[in-house]
Write an enzyme that holds these catalytic residues in place. Structure first.
Site, PDB file in Angstrom:
ATOM      1  N   CYS A   1       0.814  -1.226   0.000  1.00 36.15           N
ATOM      2  CA  CYS A   1       0.000   0.000   0.000  1.00 36.15           C
ATOM      3  C   CYS A   1       0.845   1.273   0.000  1.00 36.15           C
ATOM      4  O   CYS A   1       0.334   2.359  -0.279  1.00 36.15           O
ATOM      5  CB  CYS A   1      -0.929   0.023   1.207  1.00 36.15           C
ATOM      6  SG  CYS A   1      -2.242  -1.174   1.061  1.00 36.15           S
TER       7      CYS A   1
HETATM    8  N1  CO8 Z   1     -20.015  -9.787   7.360  1.00 38.34           N
HETATM    9  C1  CO8 Z   1     -20.531  -9.935   8.594  1.00 38.34           C
HETATM   10  N2  CO8 Z   1     -19.790 -10.151   9.688  1.00 38.34           N
HETATM   11  C2  CO8 Z   1     -18.449 -10.257   9.515  1.00 38.34           C
HETATM   12  C3  CO8 Z   1     -17.842 -10.135   8.259  1.00 38.34           C
HETATM   13  C4  CO8 Z   1     -18.676  -9.896   7.154  1.00 38.34           C
HETATM   14  N3  CO8 Z   1     -18.186  -9.739   5.914  1.00 38.34           N
HETATM   15  N4  CO8 Z   1     -16.503 -10.253   8.408  1.00 38.34           N
HETATM   16  C5  CO8 Z   1     -16.268 -10.458   9.703  1.00 38.34           C
HETATM   17  N5  CO8 Z   1     -17.443 -10.478  10.386  1.00 38.34           N
HETATM   18  C6  CO8 Z   1     -17.639 -10.674  11.828  1.00 38.34           C
HETATM   19  C7  CO8 Z   1     -16.510 -11.466  12.463  1.00 38.34           C
HETATM   20  O1  CO8 Z   1     -16.723 -12.844  12.333  1.00 38.34           O
HETATM   21  C8  CO8 Z   1     -16.562 -10.986  13.888  1.00 38.34           C
HETATM   22  O2  CO8 Z   1     -17.577 -11.680  14.559  1.00 38.34           O
HETATM   23  P1  CO8 Z   1     -17.412 -12.087  16.128  1.00 38.34           P
HETATM   24  O3  CO8 Z   1     -17.305 -10.763  16.863  1.00 38.34           O
HETATM   25  O4  CO8 Z   1     -18.644 -12.848  16.415  1.00 38.34           O
HETATM   26  O5  CO8 Z   1     -16.134 -12.879  16.199  1.00 38.34           O
HETATM   27  C9  CO8 Z   1     -16.993  -9.533  13.772  1.00 38.34           C
HETATM   28  O6  CO8 Z   1     -17.636  -9.424  12.491  1.00 38.34           O
HETATM   29  C10 CO8 Z   1     -15.845  -8.546  13.873  1.00 38.34           C
HETATM   30  O7  CO8 Z   1     -14.782  -8.965  12.972  1.00 38.34           O
HETATM   31  P2  CO8 Z   1     -13.390  -8.213  12.897  1.00 38.34           P
HETATM   32  O8  CO8 Z   1     -12.837  -8.081  14.277  1.00 38.34           O
HETATM   33  O9  CO8 Z   1     -12.555  -8.884  11.849  1.00 38.34           O
HETATM   34  O10 CO8 Z   1     -13.891  -6.805  12.331  1.00 38.34           O
HETATM   35  P3  CO8 Z   1     -13.204  -5.388  12.412  1.00 38.34           P
HETATM   36  O11 CO8 Z   1     -14.129  -4.480  13.091  1.00 38.34           O
HETATM   37  O12 CO8 Z   1     -11.794  -5.467  12.876  1.00 38.34           O
HETATM   38  O13 CO8 Z   1     -13.162  -4.963  10.865  1.00 38.34           O
HETATM   39  C11 CO8 Z   1     -11.587  -4.793   9.034  1.00 38.34           C
HETATM   40  C12 CO8 Z   1     -12.441  -5.719   9.916  1.00 38.34           C
HETATM   41  C13 CO8 Z   1     -12.520  -3.921   8.230  1.00 38.34           C
HETATM   42  C14 CO8 Z   1     -10.768  -5.671   8.118  1.00 38.34           C
HETATM   43  C15 CO8 Z   1     -10.686  -3.908   9.921  1.00 38.34           C
HETATM   44  O14 CO8 Z   1     -10.041  -4.671  10.898  1.00 38.34           O
HETATM   45  C16 CO8 Z   1      -9.646  -3.163   9.107  1.00 38.34           C
HETATM   46  O15 CO8 Z   1      -9.937  -2.434   8.199  1.00 38.34           O
HETATM   47  N6  CO8 Z   1      -8.380  -3.307   9.521  1.00 38.34           N
HETATM   48  C17 CO8 Z   1      -7.262  -2.638   8.856  1.00 38.34           C
HETATM   49  C18 CO8 Z   1      -7.009  -3.341   7.600  1.00 38.34           C
HETATM   50  C19 CO8 Z   1      -5.961  -2.670   6.777  1.00 38.34           C
HETATM   51  O16 CO8 Z   1      -5.809  -1.486   6.722  1.00 38.34           O
HETATM   52  N7  CO8 Z   1      -5.235  -3.476   6.086  1.00 38.34           N
HETATM   53  C20 CO8 Z   1      -4.286  -2.963   5.166  1.00 38.34           C
HETATM   54  C21 CO8 Z   1      -4.224  -3.962   4.112  1.00 38.34           C
HETATM   55  S1  CO8 Z   1      -3.938  -3.277   2.609  1.00 38.34           S
HETATM   56  C22 CO8 Z   1      -2.254  -3.359   2.207  1.00 38.34           C
HETATM   57  O17 CO8 Z   1      -1.361  -3.203   2.955  1.00 38.34           O
HETATM   58  C23 CO8 Z   1      -1.959  -3.718   0.810  1.00 38.34           C
HETATM   59  C24 CO8 Z   1      -1.874  -5.168   0.690  1.00 38.34           C
HETATM   60  C25 CO8 Z   1      -1.804  -5.551  -0.725  1.00 38.34           C
HETATM   61  C26 CO8 Z   1      -3.109  -5.406  -1.443  1.00 38.34           C
HETATM   62  C27 CO8 Z   1      -3.704  -6.722  -1.702  1.00 38.34           C
HETATM   63  C28 CO8 Z   1      -4.909  -6.620  -2.631  1.00 38.34           C
HETATM   64  C29 CO8 Z   1      -5.721  -7.884  -2.762  1.00 38.34           C
END
Ligand code: CO8
Length: 373
Positions: free
Chosen positions: A156
């Protein structure tokens, strides 16, 4: 050392939109098929059933409402769940180069330049379409540029890291005009069947012209006052796809061969790192955060950007101080902060300061301090 400006940017927008509702419908159809197909194993406790995704979760957790993609039908086909691209012969321009040339031509037009006036092309993306020859060299040929081209990948943060290379080349005099191109076809390396991340990414390409201030023709120039890069190793965002996979006898479609992350850990660890990075960069250049009119932050998650702005300014963020484009484009990896800069710099007045900041896998963080000319 000569003063250096960003004198133009260009944006290629992928042709198809996928809304969260469309994405969730396809994902949930896939999970129903999967659960029916594996009903016996699931009943015997040998496999976990897949849970449905939801529009509400996606919008609340990320701020993303839709994404642009190169191919919609393949992604939304529950029997496929990834894009379909026609293979191209070697004598046809590759897809990444094609969108790179499109964005590059728009950036050149914005800068009042032609391809032959560019003497270096840097192509940066989270994944390259092939190992070699470099995508940058194909883009160089596509726009008729001089000099040389090379590819680079810092996930990124690739765009800010590439802008620093361009800035250094121009101010040292080794190049007069450098084009940075960030073609991100994230849809091809996202696991669309994984509920935790299927909503995160979108496709796009940006291009940025970096050149000597005293030669720039555009009236829309931003002087680069400084750049700062940092990295710290982490496995929390990782993709093991690579040229040694076949030697390891691992299946090419194994889960670790596409994007995966520990999203919550990334969120917690990267937010303080990015805020501290920006503060240190500004301080080193003799500025403070409140003096900056606009922060064009990496577009991964609405909550992350809000936290960073609160840490930097002690105030609630708004679109004026930290514009958001991820609601429409989703996370476009290295291109995100450049799209934000491209779309929302028009009202900056002469002398206004702005910061482009990226953060992501590596971990990697890059910042570029700009002043409107
Ligand atoms: N629908 C419904 N519920 C869901 C879903 C879904 N799609 N997904 C997860 N849940 C549930 C989980 O099971 C969990 O349930 P429970 O509490 O019962 O266990 C609950 O929702 C909460 O899950 P999370 O803790 O995972 O949810 P978050 O609030 O943490 O949100 C995010 C998830 C949105 C992924 C968040 O953590 C985030 O944005 N984090 C930062 C991510 C980030 O910035 N990453 C950078 C990556 S990009 C990069 O560096 C480039 C890489 C190369 C690119 C590759 C391209 C393919």
């Amino acid at each position: 050392m000569t003063a250096v400006v960003i004198s133009g940017t260009g944006l290629f927008q992928a042709p198809h939109v996928i809304t969260n509702a469309e994405l969730v419908e396809a994902f949930n159809a896939y999970t129903e098929r999967y659960n029916a197909e594996h009903a016996v194993a699931i009943a015997a406790g040998e496999r976990e059933p897949l849970s449905p995704s939801s529009v509400e979760f996606i919008e609340k957790a990320s701020g993303i409402k839709q994404r642009f993609v190169m191919d919609k039908a393949g992604v939304l086909d529950p029997a496929r769940m990834y894009p379909k691209f026609e293979p191209r012969p070697d004598d046809q321009m590759s897809l990444m180069a094609e969108i790179g040339v499109d964005a590059a031509q728009k950036a050149l037009a914005a800068a009042g330049r032609e391809g032959h006036e560019i003497d270096a092309v840097i192509c940066g993306a989270s994944n390259m379409q092939r190992a070699y020859p470099a995508m940058a060299v194909e883009i160089q040929q596509g726009i008729g540029a001089q000099g040389y081209g090379f590819d680079m990948n810092v996930a990124c943060s690739t765009a800010t890291f590439a802008i620093e290379q361009a800035y250094n080349a121009v101010r040292s005099g080794s190049a007069r005009r450098v084009l940075v191109v960030n073609p991100e076809i994230t849809s091809a390396h996202l696991e669309w069947r994984d509920r935790d991340c299927h909503f995160i990414f979108g496709d796009v390409c940006t291009a940025t012209v970096v050149e000597r201030a005293d030669e720039a023709r555009s009236s829309d120039c931003f002087e680069i006052l400084g750049t700062k890069l940092s990295t710290q190793f982490s496995n929390n965002i990782r993709n093991n796809f690579g040229f040694m996979n076949r030697c390891e006898d691992t299946p090419h479609d194994a889960r670790d061969k596409t994007f995966r992350q520990e999203g919550r850990k990334v969120f917690k660890e990267v937010v303080p790192m990015a805020a501290a990075h920006i503060s240190a960069h500004l301080e080193a250049l003799g500025f403070t955060a409140p003096q900056v009119r606009r922060f064009w932050l990496h577009q991964a998650n609405l909550g992350m950007n809000q936290f960073i702005i609160r840490k930097l300014l002690g105030q609630e963020p708004d679109a004026e101080v930290a514009p958001l484009i991820l609601d429409r484009y989703a996370n476009t990896s290295s291109a995100g902060s450049i799209i934000a800069f491209h779309e929302t710099r028009g009202d900056m007045a002469k002398g206004d300061l702005g910061v482009i900041c990226s953060f992501g896998a590596g971990y990697s963080i890059g910042s570029v301090l700009l002043r409107r000319q």
